[in-house]
Design an enzyme around this catalytic site. Structure first.
Site, PDB file in Angstrom:
ATOM      1  CG  ASP A 125      -6.755   1.073   6.187  1.00 17.85           C
ATOM      2  OD1 ASP A 125      -5.930   0.247   6.634  1.00 17.85           O
ATOM      3  OD2 ASP A 125      -6.426   2.059   5.501  1.00 17.85           O
ATOM      4  NE  ARG A 127      -3.381   0.489   4.980  1.00 18.54           N
ATOM      5  CZ  ARG A 127      -3.253   1.241   3.899  1.00 18.54           C
ATOM      6  NH1 ARG A 127      -2.154   1.184   3.196  1.00 18.54           N
ATOM      7  NH2 ARG A 127      -4.224   2.060   3.540  1.00 18.54           N
TER       8      ARG A 127
END
Ligand SMILES: [Zn+2]
Length: 196
Positions: A125, A127
């Site tokens: 991930d 982000r």
């Protein structure tokens, strides 16, 4: 530094929203978009959703994830209760659509959503939700209810000056195609899911 490049009202199936485009420069063709429902008061506790772009789920109704359903549910919630959707241009957990399709290809061969990213040398991930906090600060939103199942989004608020009043779950029903993806979200990323 992000700034508001443009703003306009847009009528939708879920009522009228005022949409703000945020980017560092006006030549950016993929600015973050902040959708503010009509009955929203920034001086009180504001319902907020951080939503990362997922063109496959939102536009083409892919069943591999629940992003499209979550976005629709968030728009409906905000139109009924007031609130703000911060639409982040972090496609594919910020690996981009090309890498996302590459990861999907690996998933067809049996790798799961995390393993496929790692096999491509990409983060599980990638982000960053600080950018969403920056937009809340620019809009002078001080206290929020966060619509999320994601503990990383909660942490990004806890690490900021913004007050987290409560978390509002945004859990969708699973289907045959996305149940293993949702199970991995719960097991690996610690998402607060109760139906899976
Ligand atoms: Zn998705």
């Amino acid at each position: 530094m992000l700034k508001i490049q443009a703003q306009s009202k847009i009528p939708t199936d879920y009522g009228v929203f005022t949409v703000y485009a945020f980017s560092e420069n006006e030549e950016d063709w993929s600015p973050h978009l902040v959708w503010v429902a009509e009955n929203t008061d920034f001086s009180t506790t504001v319902n907020v959703r951080f939503h990362s772009e997922c063109i496959t789920g939102e536009v083409f109704h892919s069943k591999k994830c629940e992003c499209g359903q979550q976005l629709d549910a968030a728009m409906k919630y905000m139109s009924e209760n007031g609130g703000v959707i911060i639409y982040l241009r972090q496609e594919g957990r910020n690996i981009g659509i090309i890498n996302k399709l590459r990861a999907y290809e690996l998933q067809e061969k049996g790798w799961d959503t995390v393993e496929a990213n790692l096999k491509l040398g990409l983060p599980a991930d990638g982000r960053n939700f600080d950018v969403a906090v920056e937009m809340l600060n620019i809009l002078k939103i001080r206290k929020i209810n966060l619509l999320t199942n994601n503990p990383d989004k909660i942490k990004s608020i806890e690490n900021s000056d913004i007050i987290l009043n409560s978390r509002i779950p945004l859990e969708m029903d699973s289907n045959k195609e996305n149940e293993s993806y949702l199970a991995k979200k719960k097991k690996y990323f610690g998402h607060l899911l109760e139906k899976i």
